[in-house]
Scaffold this motif. Sequence first.
Motif, PDB file in Angstrom:
ATOM      1  N   ASP A   1      43.555  45.946  37.326  1.00 60.98           N
ATOM      2  CA  ASP A   1      42.333  45.877  38.065  1.00 60.98           C
ATOM      3  C   ASP A   1      41.407  44.893  37.289  1.00 60.98           C
ATOM      4  OD1 ASP A   1      40.665  47.056  40.186  1.00 60.98           O
ATOM      5  OD2 ASP A   1      39.495  48.034  38.433  1.00 60.98           O
ATOM      6  N   ASN A   2      41.554  45.275  36.082  1.00 64.35           N
ATOM      7  CA  ASN A   2      40.764  44.262  35.323  1.00 64.35           C
ATOM      8  C   ASN A   2      40.728  42.835  35.487  1.00 64.35           C
ATOM      9  OD1 ASN A   2      39.446  46.555  33.910  1.00 64.35           O
ATOM     10  ND2 ASN A   2      40.826  46.106  32.278  1.00 64.35           N
ATOM     11  N   ARG A   3      42.057  42.359  35.669  1.00 69.76           N
ATOM     12  CA  ARG A   3      42.343  41.108  35.865  1.00 69.76           C
ATOM     13  C   ARG A   3      41.975  40.685  37.254  1.00 69.76           C
ATOM     14  NH1 ARG A   3      44.114  42.602  31.502  1.00 69.76           N
ATOM     15  NH2 ARG A   3      45.064  41.446  29.911  1.00 69.76           N
ATOM     16  N   LEU A   4      42.017  41.625  38.090  1.00 70.75           N
ATOM     17  CA  LEU A   4      41.605  41.326  39.470  1.00 70.75           C
ATOM     18  C   LEU A   4      40.193  41.122  39.653  1.00 70.75           C
ATOM     19  CD1 LEU A   4      42.322  41.167  42.444  1.00 70.75           C
ATOM     20  CD2 LEU A   4      42.117  43.374  43.004  1.00 70.75           C
ATOM     21  N   THR A   5      39.516  41.816  38.713  1.00 75.10           N
ATOM     22  CA  THR A   5      37.953  41.644  38.854  1.00 75.10           C
ATOM     23  C   THR A   5      37.815  40.310  38.184  1.00 75.10           C
ATOM     24  OG1 THR A   5      37.520  44.066  38.528  1.00 75.10           O
ATOM     25  CG2 THR A   5      35.826  42.481  37.891  1.00 75.10           C
ATOM     26  N   ALA A   6      38.398  39.965  36.953  1.00 77.12           N
ATOM     27  CA  ALA A   6      38.219  38.663  36.447  1.00 77.12           C
ATOM     28  C   ALA A   6      38.378  37.559  37.375  1.00 77.12           C
ATOM     29  CB  ALA A   6      39.008  38.709  35.164  1.00 77.12           C
ATOM     30  N   ALA A   7      39.465  37.652  38.158  1.00 76.41           N
ATOM     31  CA  ALA A   7      39.789  36.521  39.265  1.00 76.41           C
ATOM     32  C   ALA A   7      38.735  36.387  40.209  1.00 76.41           C
ATOM     33  CB  ALA A   7      41.031  36.969  39.789  1.00 76.41           C
ATOM     34  N   GLU A   8      38.108  37.542  40.561  1.00 70.39           N
ATOM     35  CA  GLU A   8      37.165  37.653  41.646  1.00 70.39           C
ATOM     36  C   GLU A   8      35.681  36.991  40.863  1.00 70.39           C
ATOM     37  OE1 GLU A   8      38.062  41.697  44.242  1.00 70.39           O
ATOM     38  OE2 GLU A   8      37.041  41.994  42.318  1.00 70.39           O
ATOM     39  N   ASN A   9      35.584  37.068  39.714  1.00 68.89           N
ATOM     40  CA  ASN A   9      34.508  36.441  39.023  1.00 68.89           C
ATOM     41  C   ASN A   9      34.682  34.723  38.932  1.00 68.89           C
ATOM     42  OD1 ASN A   9      33.206  38.995  38.511  1.00 68.89           O
ATOM     43  ND2 ASN A   9      34.098  39.066  36.391  1.00 68.89           N
TER      44      ASN A   9
ATOM     45  N   LEU B   1      45.508  40.671  46.926  1.00 66.39           N
ATOM     46  CA  LEU B   1      45.625  41.617  46.244  1.00 66.39           C
ATOM     47  C   LEU B   1      44.626  42.842  46.296  1.00 66.39           C
ATOM     48  CD1 LEU B   1      46.129  39.345  42.962  1.00 66.39           C
ATOM     49  CD2 LEU B   1      47.590  41.321  43.850  1.00 66.39           C
ATOM     50  N   ARG B   2      43.375  42.497  46.813  1.00 62.52           N
ATOM     51  CA  ARG B   2      42.381  43.637  46.861  1.00 62.52           C
ATOM     52  C   ARG B   2      42.845  44.912  47.700  1.00 62.52           C
ATOM     53  NH1 ARG B   2      38.975  38.593  48.294  1.00 62.52           N
ATOM     54  NH2 ARG B   2      37.591  38.335  46.669  1.00 62.52           N
ATOM     55  N   PRO B   3      43.608  44.874  48.701  1.00 63.45           N
ATOM     56  CA  PRO B   3      43.985  45.956  49.266  1.00 63.45           C
ATOM     57  C   PRO B   3      44.796  47.134  48.291  1.00 63.45           C
ATOM     58  CG  PRO B   3      44.215  44.204  50.903  1.00 63.45           C
ATOM     59  CD  PRO B   3      44.161  43.784  49.319  1.00 63.45           C
ATOM     60  N   LEU B   4      45.422  46.376  47.366  1.00 62.45           N
ATOM     61  CA  LEU B   4      46.045  47.267  46.469  1.00 62.45           C
ATOM     62  C   LEU B   4      45.290  48.214  45.690  1.00 62.45           C
ATOM     63  CD1 LEU B   4      48.508  44.546  45.087  1.00 62.45           C
ATOM     64  CD2 LEU B   4      49.145  46.148  46.983  1.00 62.45           C
ATOM     65  N   ARG B   5      44.177  47.855  45.476  1.00 63.54           N
ATOM     66  CA  ARG B   5      43.155  48.928  44.874  1.00 63.54           C
ATOM     67  C   ARG B   5      43.200  50.312  45.621  1.00 63.54           C
ATOM     68  NH1 ARG B   5      38.748  44.717  43.541  1.00 63.54           N
ATOM     69  NH2 ARG B   5      39.080  44.409  41.227  1.00 63.54           N
ATOM     70  N   GLN B   6      43.468  50.399  46.849  1.00 65.98           N
ATOM     71  CA  GLN B   6      43.421  51.523  47.738  1.00 65.98           C
ATOM     72  C   GLN B   6      44.928  51.965  47.965  1.00 65.98           C
ATOM     73  OE1 GLN B   6      41.175  48.794  48.911  1.00 65.98           O
ATOM     74  NE2 GLN B   6      39.642  49.724  47.709  1.00 65.98           N
ATOM     75  N   GLN B   7      45.733  51.195  47.973  1.00 69.75           N
ATOM     76  CA  GLN B   7      47.080  51.438  48.548  1.00 69.75           C
ATOM     77  C   GLN B   7      47.935  51.631  47.030  1.00 69.75           C
ATOM     78  OE1 GLN B   7      48.546  48.553  50.947  1.00 69.75           O
ATOM     79  NE2 GLN B   7      46.910  48.730  52.506  1.00 69.75           N
ATOM     80  N   GLY B   8      48.456  50.505  46.548  1.00 71.78           N
ATOM     81  CA  GLY B   8      49.033  50.578  45.184  1.00 71.78           C
ATOM     82  C   GLY B   8      50.404  51.398  45.145  1.00 71.78           C
ATOM     83  N   VAL B   9      50.768  51.642  44.014  1.00 76.29           N
ATOM     84  CA  VAL B   9      52.125  52.421  43.932  1.00 76.29           C
ATOM     85  C   VAL B   9      51.696  53.998  43.720  1.00 76.29           C
ATOM     86  CG1 VAL B   9      54.065  52.864  42.455  1.00 76.29           C
ATOM     87  CG2 VAL B   9      53.214  50.640  42.884  1.00 76.29           C
TER      88      VAL B   9
END
Length: 232
Positions: A7-15, A47-55
């Motif tokens: 999640d941190n890395r996804l946030t960095a990519a969004e930045n 990747l964003r939808p994985l924040r809600q779905q994930g494993v």
Amino acid sequence: MLTTKQDNRLTAAENVAAALALDPTAYAQDKALGQIRQELDARLDELRPLRQQGVRAASPGATKTKGQRRELLCTAAAEVAGDLYSYATDKQDRSLQTSADYNYSSLFKLRPTALTDLAQHILDAAETHQAALLDYGVTPKRLQELRDALASFTGTKNDPRQQITEGKAARIAIREQFNQLATLLQDRLDRSLRKYARASPDFYQKVLAARIVVDRPGGHKGSGISETPKPQ
């Protein structure tokens, strides 16, 4: 859900995407960087939808239902086996006695496949002697209960393994998506940015700052984007 590290890395990519969107004129003539931005936006959309779905792990409710089905099968099979054993004793049928010599505890500790095989064997034996077993209280209703319990348990006995397999496959797929994101940022974006350290230092510093990942507490080990890109 995603690991905290992912999640941190996804946030960095969004930045990074936000930094690129703020100053498109700085790289308006840079075809490679423009293409990288488009690919980055596409990756983020995936990747964003994985924040809600994930494993997701198997829910406690599903585990409880599986246990209840095992209990029902063991109870029904043990009861029929008890009456079948009594009948076999009266008939001095040693082979049938052996086939029916099981109680709830011995059935419950069996592996799923062994339990279904043995319950089916008890049911088959009871059906073979169905007429005679009426005098021992083995009614068609009780046999149907055993059939239903067997069918219900057989339909779910592979659930835990299936859930593990599906969960592992999902984690591998997510890891691969983050590997692809890391490749885009590390192998392509970082190299394309080198020239901007002199040509457009303000733009360069903004994107560079966005590339830094700040790991929040409680993170899990996972793959992702490198934490601090080095100017090259």
